[in-house]
Design an enzyme around this catalytic site. Structure first.
Site, short mmCIF file in Angstrom:
data_model
loop_
_atom_site.label_atom_id
_atom_site.label_comp_id
_atom_site.label_asym_id
_atom_site.label_seq_id
_atom_site.Cartn_x
_atom_site.Cartn_y
_atom_site.Cartn_z
N GLY A 53 46.71 16.17 3.64
CA GLY A 53 47.75 15.36 4.27
C GLY A 53 48.67 16.13 5.20
N ILE A 54 49.95 15.75 5.18
CA ILE A 54 50.94 16.35 6.06
C ILE A 54 51.04 17.86 5.82
CG2 ILE A 54 53.42 16.45 6.59
CD1 ILE A 54 53.55 13.48 6.03
N SER A 178 61.71 10.17 2.55
CA SER A 178 60.91 9.02 2.94
C SER A 178 61.86 7.89 3.26
CB SER A 178 60.01 8.62 1.78
OG SER A 178 59.51 7.32 1.98
N TYR A 205 59.57 7.21 -7.47
CA TYR A 205 59.41 7.86 -6.16
C TYR A 205 60.64 7.66 -5.28
CZ TYR A 205 57.24 8.72 -1.59
OH TYR A 205 56.93 9.18 -0.34
#
Ligand SMILES: *[C@@H]1O[C@H](CO)[C@@H](O)[C@H](O)[C@H]1NC(C)=O
Ligand SMILES: *[C@@H]1O[C@H](CO)[C@@H](O)[C@H](O)[C@H]1NC(C)=O
Ligand SMILES: *[C@@H]1O[C@H](CO)[C@@H](O)[C@H](O)[C@H]1NC(C)=O
Length: 327
Positions: A53-54, A178, A205
């Site tokens: 991923g990132i 996020s 999260y």
């Protein structure tokens, strides 16, 4: 209910396709990593969760700029695979793996000790590792897993590496948050005991991403004047393996919608790379950067100094942290 007849006309279909393609094109941010000329020869960087991923895209970018890149990953196998791939693609031999599981404070301490004994400098620390969609579970250390992985682990790691970052200054710390942090809540009367338990079926999260923003801002304040900067990024909505814990239908919808609207891991890495190495972000600290690399205000929930101080202190005591960086 019947659809109006004009909706079945092919023109509608064509219009939708054109609209979708326009949306697909506009999701790119304005700042582009490949246009940034920063060279990192002689610099050392750490990227957590860098095997996919990132994180992997950020590590790849640093490797292309000739940095020494330490991929901090949980799995030796997946981590080593990423190291080999990055080495092969960039020709950079200073790319290494070091095992780190941010859900375990013992692992974080062992990792930090290794870094402090083996590395002479640390120019960039990217706290990227994170999980989502996991059910409520308590680790062997008595910590809720999502909370430990996404927040407490990165908090402890960063604090343990502060001396090295300070010695290397100017140096940069980046936390990943996020846009979902807006859904998070901090209940200071019960930060991660029963408060987390109540969310059994929910995702903690959102809370952990809000906590990252708060502690990063708090840290930036404490590091004022040292040349060590701390910023928080929202990578945008990115197609990554972060969805791996969700069910098939959810992932299917995510992938279809994602094709048009979401960033690829490479596009999603831009705001993190921007904060980590760009000239534009030099000296910038305590800022919240969105996926287009522009500064925005963090949610109001992250702006109450009393709550922020309390969260910081709770994290210190949960990790049994004693450093001279304490206030
Ligand atoms: C940070 O580094 C500077 C310069 O090396 C040093 O004078 C200072 O004491 C360090 N700060 C802490 C809290 O260690
Ligand atoms: C999810 O969290 C909310 C608020 O924290 C709570 O009201 C709700 O009951 C939770 N749902 C489940 C299924 O645990
Ligand atoms: C966090 O966000 C997700 C996705 O919007 C949502 O399903 C979940 O309930 C949220 N959790 C809380 C505690 O708000």
């Amino acid at each position: 209910m019947e659809l109006p007849s004009f909706l079945s006309h092919p023109a509608w279909f064509l219009c939708s396709v054109v609209l979708a393609l326009v949306l697909r094109l506009q999701r790119k941010g304005s700042w582009e990593a490949r246009k940034c000329r920063t060279d990192l020869t002689g610099k050392t960087t750490i990227v957590t969760g860098a095997n996919t991923g990132i994180g992997k895209q950020v590590a790849l970018d640093f490797a292309r700029r000739n940095a020494r890149v330490i991929l901090a990953c949980r799995s030796r196998e997946r981590g080593q695979k990423a190291v080999e791939e990055i080495k092969k693609e960039t020709g950079n031999k200073k790319v290494i793996l070091s095992i780190l599981d941010t859900s375990s404070m013992a692992s974080v301490r062992a990792f930090a000790e290794r870094i402090l004994s083996e590395e002479k400098r640390l120019d960039v620390l990217v706290n990227n590792a994170g999980v989502s969609g996991l059910p409520y579970a308590i680790s062997a250390e008595g910590l809720e897993i999502t909370f430990a992985t996404n927040h407490l682990g990165p908090f402890l790691l960063t604090n343990l590496l502060l001396d090295l970052l300070n010695r290397t200054a100017p140096s940069r710390i980046v936390f990943l948050s996020s846009f979902m942090q807006g859904l998070g809540n901090i209940d200071t009367s019960n930060l991660w005991g029963k408060n987390m338990e109540k969310k059994k079926m929910n995702d903690s999260y959102n809370d952990t991403k809000l906590m990252n923003t708060i502690c990063a801002k708090e840290l930036a304040k404490r590091l004022q004047g040292t040349g060590v900067t701390v910023n928080i990024v929202n990578p945008g909505i990115v197609k990554t393996e972060a969805m791996r814990n969700y069910n098939f239908l959810f992932r299917l919808i995510f992938n279809i919608v994602g094709f048009f609207f979401f960033k690829s891991a490479q596009e999603g890495a831009a705001s993190t790379i921007y904060c980590s190495i760009s000239e534009e972000a030099e000296g910038m600290t305590g800022k919240y950067i969105d996926s287009d690399c522009t500064t925005i205000l963090p949610p109001e929930k992250a702006q109450d100094p009393a709550i922020n101080q309390k969260l910081w202190e709770a994290c210190e005591s949960a990790t049994n942290l004693h450093t001279h960086w304490r206030k």
